[in-house]
Design an enzyme around this catalytic site. Structure first.
Site, PDB file in Angstrom:
ATOM      1  N   GLU A   1       8.847   2.364  14.662  1.00  0.00           N
ATOM      2  CA  GLU A   1       9.464   2.707  13.385  1.00  0.00           C
ATOM      3  C   GLU A   1       9.631   4.220  13.359  1.00  0.00           C
ATOM      4  OE1 GLU A   1       9.539  -0.028  10.052  1.00  0.00           O
ATOM      5  OE2 GLU A   1       7.393   0.335  10.091  1.00  0.00           O
TER       6      GLU A   1
ATOM      7  N   GLU B   1       4.973  -4.647  12.266  1.00  0.00           N
ATOM      8  CA  GLU B   1       3.972  -3.573  12.285  1.00  0.00           C
ATOM      9  C   GLU B   1       2.805  -4.052  11.436  1.00  0.00           C
ATOM     10  OE1 GLU B   1       3.799  -1.000  14.193  1.00  0.00           O
ATOM     11  OE2 GLU B   1       5.779  -1.393  15.026  1.00  0.00           O
TER      12      GLU B   1
ATOM     13  N   ASN C   1       0.809  -1.232   0.000  1.00  0.00           N
ATOM     14  CA  ASN C   1       0.000   0.000   0.000  1.00  0.00           C
ATOM     15  C   ASN C   1       0.839   1.276   0.000  1.00  0.00           C
ATOM     16  OD1 ASN C   1       0.702  -0.525   2.700  1.00  0.00           O
ATOM     17  ND2 ASN C   1      -1.010   0.684   3.440  1.00  0.00           N
TER      18      ASN C   1
ATOM     19  N   CYS D   1      -2.845   1.740   6.540  1.00  0.00           N
ATOM     20  CA  CYS D   1      -2.953   1.023   7.819  1.00  0.00           C
ATOM     21  C   CYS D   1      -3.579   1.919   8.872  1.00  0.00           C
ATOM     22  CB  CYS D   1      -1.582   0.541   8.265  1.00  0.00           C
ATOM     23  SG  CYS D   1      -0.370   1.853   8.345  1.00  0.00           S
TER      24      CYS D   1
HETATM   25  P1  NAD Z   1       0.445  -9.115   3.862  1.00  0.00           P
HETATM   26  O1  NAD Z   1       0.637  -9.483   5.292  1.00  0.00           O
HETATM   27  O2  NAD Z   1      -0.402  -9.994   3.027  1.00  0.00           O
HETATM   28  O3  NAD Z   1       1.869  -9.084   3.119  1.00  0.00           O
HETATM   29  C1  NAD Z   1       2.929  -8.266   3.593  1.00  0.00           C
HETATM   30  C2  NAD Z   1       4.244  -8.836   3.084  1.00  0.00           C
HETATM   31  O4  NAD Z   1       4.449 -10.121   3.699  1.00  0.00           O
HETATM   32  C3  NAD Z   1       4.279  -9.085   1.578  1.00  0.00           C
HETATM   33  O5  NAD Z   1       5.562  -8.781   1.084  1.00  0.00           O
HETATM   34  C4  NAD Z   1       4.002 -10.568   1.468  1.00  0.00           C
HETATM   35  O6  NAD Z   1       4.507 -11.173   0.309  1.00  0.00           O
HETATM   36  C5  NAD Z   1       4.725 -11.098   2.703  1.00  0.00           C
HETATM   37  N1  NAD Z   1       4.258 -12.407   3.162  1.00  0.00           N
HETATM   38  C6  NAD Z   1       3.052 -12.988   2.930  1.00  0.00           C
HETATM   39  N2  NAD Z   1       3.023 -14.216   3.518  1.00  0.00           N
HETATM   40  C7  NAD Z   1       4.211 -14.376   4.150  1.00  0.00           C
HETATM   41  C8  NAD Z   1       4.757 -15.413   4.971  1.00  0.00           C
HETATM   42  N3  NAD Z   1       4.082 -16.518   5.226  1.00  0.00           N
HETATM   43  N4  NAD Z   1       5.995 -15.228   5.473  1.00  0.00           N
HETATM   44  C9  NAD Z   1       6.682 -14.086   5.246  1.00  0.00           C
HETATM   45  N5  NAD Z   1       6.212 -13.082   4.478  1.00  0.00           N
HETATM   46  C10 NAD Z   1       4.991 -13.224   3.935  1.00  0.00           C
HETATM   47  O7  NAD Z   1      -0.039  -7.617   3.844  1.00  0.00           O
HETATM   48  P2  NAD Z   1      -0.432  -6.708   2.592  1.00  0.00           P
HETATM   49  O8  NAD Z   1      -1.739  -7.187   2.052  1.00  0.00           O
HETATM   50  O9  NAD Z   1       0.729  -6.586   1.682  1.00  0.00           O
HETATM   51  O10 NAD Z   1      -0.627  -5.280   3.292  1.00  0.00           O
HETATM   52  C11 NAD Z   1      -1.801  -4.899   3.937  1.00  0.00           C
HETATM   53  C12 NAD Z   1      -1.648  -5.042   5.440  1.00  0.00           C
HETATM   54  O11 NAD Z   1      -0.520  -4.306   5.875  1.00  0.00           O
HETATM   55  C13 NAD Z   1      -2.829  -4.450   6.202  1.00  0.00           C
HETATM   56  O12 NAD Z   1      -3.167  -5.306   7.267  1.00  0.00           O
HETATM   57  C14 NAD Z   1      -2.279  -3.125   6.723  1.00  0.00           C
HETATM   58  O13 NAD Z   1      -2.920  -2.625   7.871  1.00  0.00           O
HETATM   59  C15 NAD Z   1      -0.868  -3.486   6.994  1.00  0.00           C
HETATM   60  N6  NAD Z   1      -0.017  -2.300   7.023  1.00  0.00           N
HETATM   61  C16 NAD Z   1       0.467  -1.906   8.233  1.00  0.00           C
HETATM   62  C17 NAD Z   1       1.260  -0.773   8.323  1.00  0.00           C
HETATM   63  C18 NAD Z   1       1.844  -0.332   9.641  1.00  0.00           C
HETATM   64  O14 NAD Z   1       2.813   0.414   9.614  1.00  0.00           O
HETATM   65  N7  NAD Z   1       1.306  -0.762  10.759  1.00  0.00           N
HETATM   66  C19 NAD Z   1       1.558  -0.044   7.164  1.00  0.00           C
HETATM   67  C20 NAD Z   1       1.039  -0.474   5.948  1.00  0.00           C
HETATM   68  C21 NAD Z   1       0.256  -1.612   5.889  1.00  0.00           C
END
Ligand code: NAD
Length: 484
Positions: free
Chosen positions: A464, A248, A151, A282
């Site tokens: 962070e 995070e 995102n 997020c």
């Molecule tokens: P996601 O958890 O599906 O994926 C995040 C990353 O993790 C990707 O690079 C993905 O390929 C990787 N991943 C997926 N499965 C994995 C595994 N089993 N082991 C290791 N890595 C793996 O999240 P998304 O759909 O890319 O992003 C949306 C989410 O991110 C939402 O929940 C949002 O709230 C959160 N987010 C949080 C913040 C914050 O700073 N708190 C900021 C932005 C987004």
């Protein structure tokens, strides 16, 4: 001609060892194939970790000025290329060009911030007897794995790569498979700035293969992840106990409108927090808790302003909200709109524009949705939707506002619209959220202030962004006793 992109491992651009690729497509028009990227697996991850392991000690031994200079140069390059990269960001992720430019232009400031931190990695001295000098020495952690979401594909990565490199570490970087091009652009910028070739590895691919291989590897000294709670929890469960980890994760953020609030200001604040970035932040506003005397008017005004938002391709002039980033996101948002209706809520918006408008037929467009009159047990109060859907509920007191704002497993960002300072102070002290904003949306943060959530929003290992605390994650302290 289809563009075929590569991994960057041990100083070489190369395809995945397995030879397979995955597609990167434009969410505003799924017929638009941006390129093919390496569908990497454990073999690529092993090679990446081994290259970075061999490279980081020499980087750590450099003077901090050298590390700072590389990041300052990366900032200059990023500032020069920001608008060009922003166009690609809109094509790849879907956000509007204005939103993409805001993100890309900020990366330069981000790199500058951490360039400065390279020069401020101070240790301390401690009072002791005269026979010895006791001091602390900061050292890099070693190989840092960086796993990021789609995102904010530039800023989430830059706020991890910047401090990791400033502190003298090497990085294995796995961007989201939804936004691989943005990951590649950041690595290109760092290499152009003079980063030693083997210090950063870029491994493209799916979370289930690349992410899991990184998590399972004994060669990773620290792992920093931003993404969903479901994945964060899996990572935490499978890492070895001596790997430092920062997670995070998601949010279920609320804006609280107290009885003294001006409606105009409340509407503008909520609209920006809930529908900016197509609700895919997020810190996006997902719930609104409004003083009962203002409830009916606020709901009506929000419905009106949400209906007036111009939805379309992020590149198009005048568009205020782009598509959702993926088909999965699109289906999920529509499913929640359906749940809201089934639960008896009043829903305005939330239409699938793909079917309704032939100009939008090939993208993941939905109209922003305002949901009111939901039962207290509604899933919309609890689950992270991550789309342009906001639920509104009346409250009768500050106590109730605090209780309901905190009635979620997450604890990332909360905002208040009010001029009542005593209420603000009480709310800020008591709420179980890591970020409290007053008279501004839940979204939008300063890049030099600590960022992170409570409860399921973070494992709370380190904040962070910012100075000392972020550098604590990316460096280790050793205590030295110097005797004469
Ligand atoms: P996601 O958890 O599906 O994926 C995040 C990353 O993790 C990707 O690079 C993905 O390929 C990787 N991943 C997926 N499965 C994995 C595994 N089993 N082991 C290791 N890595 C793996 O999240 P998304 O759909 O890319 O992003 C949306 C989410 O991110 C939402 O929940 C949002 O709230 C959160 N987010 C949080 C913040 C914050 O700073 N708190 C900021 C932005 C987004």
């Amino acid at each position: 001609m289809i563009e075929r992109h590569l991994n960057y491992i041990a100083g070489e651009w190369q395809p995945a060892f397995g030879g397979t690729t995955f597609e990167d497509r434009n969410p505003a028009d799924e017929r638009d194939l941006i390129g093919l990227f390496p569908d990497s697996d454990a073999a690529d991850v092993t090679a990446a970790i081994s290259g970075v392991s061999a490279a980081w000690p020499a980087w750590a031994a450099q003077s901090p000025e050298v590390r700072a200079d590389v990041l300052f140069r990366a900032a200059d390059i990023m500032a020069r290329r920001a608008d060009e990269i922003a166009t690609e960001l809109t094509r790849e992720e879907g956000k509007t060009l204005t939103e993409a430019r805001n993100e890309a232009r900020r990366i330069a400031a981000n790199f500058r911030l951490y360039a400065g931190e390279a020069l401020r990695l101070n240790g301390e001295t401690y009072p002791s007897d005269s026979a010895q000098l006791v001091l602390s020495l900061r050292q890099p952690v070693g190989v840092v794995a960086v796993i990021t979401p789609w995102n904010f594909p530039l800023s989430m990565a830059a706020r991890k790569l910047g401090p990791a490199l400033a502190a003298g570490n090497g990085v294995v970087f796995k961007p989201s498979e939804i936004t691989p091009l943005m990951g590649q652009r950041l690595v290109e910028v760092l290499l152009e700035a003079g980063l030693p070739p083997k210090l950063v590895a870029l491994v493209q691919g799916k979370g289930a293969k690349v992410g899991q291989a990184i998590t399972a590897s004994a060669g990773v000294d620290a792992l920093t992840f931003t993404g969903s709670y479901a994945v964060g929890r899996q990572i935490a469960a499978s890492l070895s106990t001596d790997t430092r980890v920062q997670l995070e994760m998601g949010g279920k953020n609320a804006t609280v409108v107290l009885v003294d609030a001006a409606i105009d200001k409340a509407v503008a604040t909520i609209e920006r927090g809930a529908f900016g970035l197509t609700g895919q932040a997020c810190t996006g506003t997902s719930r609104v808790l409004v003083a009962r005397p203002l409830y009916a008017e606020l709901v009506a005004r929000l419905e009106k302003s949400a209906s007036a938002i111009k939805v379309g391709p992020g590149m198009a002039e005048g568009v205020q909200m782009g598509p959702l980033a993926t088909r999965v996101q699109y289906d999920k948002v529509l499913a929640y709109v359906g749940i809201a209706r089934e639960e008896g809520g009043r829903v305005v918006g939330g239409d699938a524009l793909r079917e309704a408008d032939s100009n939008l037929a090939h993208g993941y467009f939905v109209r922003p949705a305002v949901v009111s009159d939901l039962p207290e047990t509604s899933r919309l109060w609890r689950e992270e939707i991550f789309g342009p859907v906001v639920a509104v509920r009346p409250i009768d007191s500050l106590d109730e506002a605090i209780k309901l704002a905190d009635d979620t497993e997450y604890g990332l960002a909360v905002s208040l619209v009010t001029g009542d300072l005593p209420s603000v102070l009480r709310f800020a002290r008591e709420t179980q959220h890591g970020i409290v904003k007053v008279n501004s949306p839940t979204t939008g943060v300063s890049l030099n202030a600590p960022f992170g959530g409570l409860k399921h929003s973070s494992n709370q290992a380190a904040k962070e962004q910012g100075g000392a605390s972020v550098m604590d994650f990316y460096s280790r302290i050793k205590s030295i006793y110097l005797g004469a």
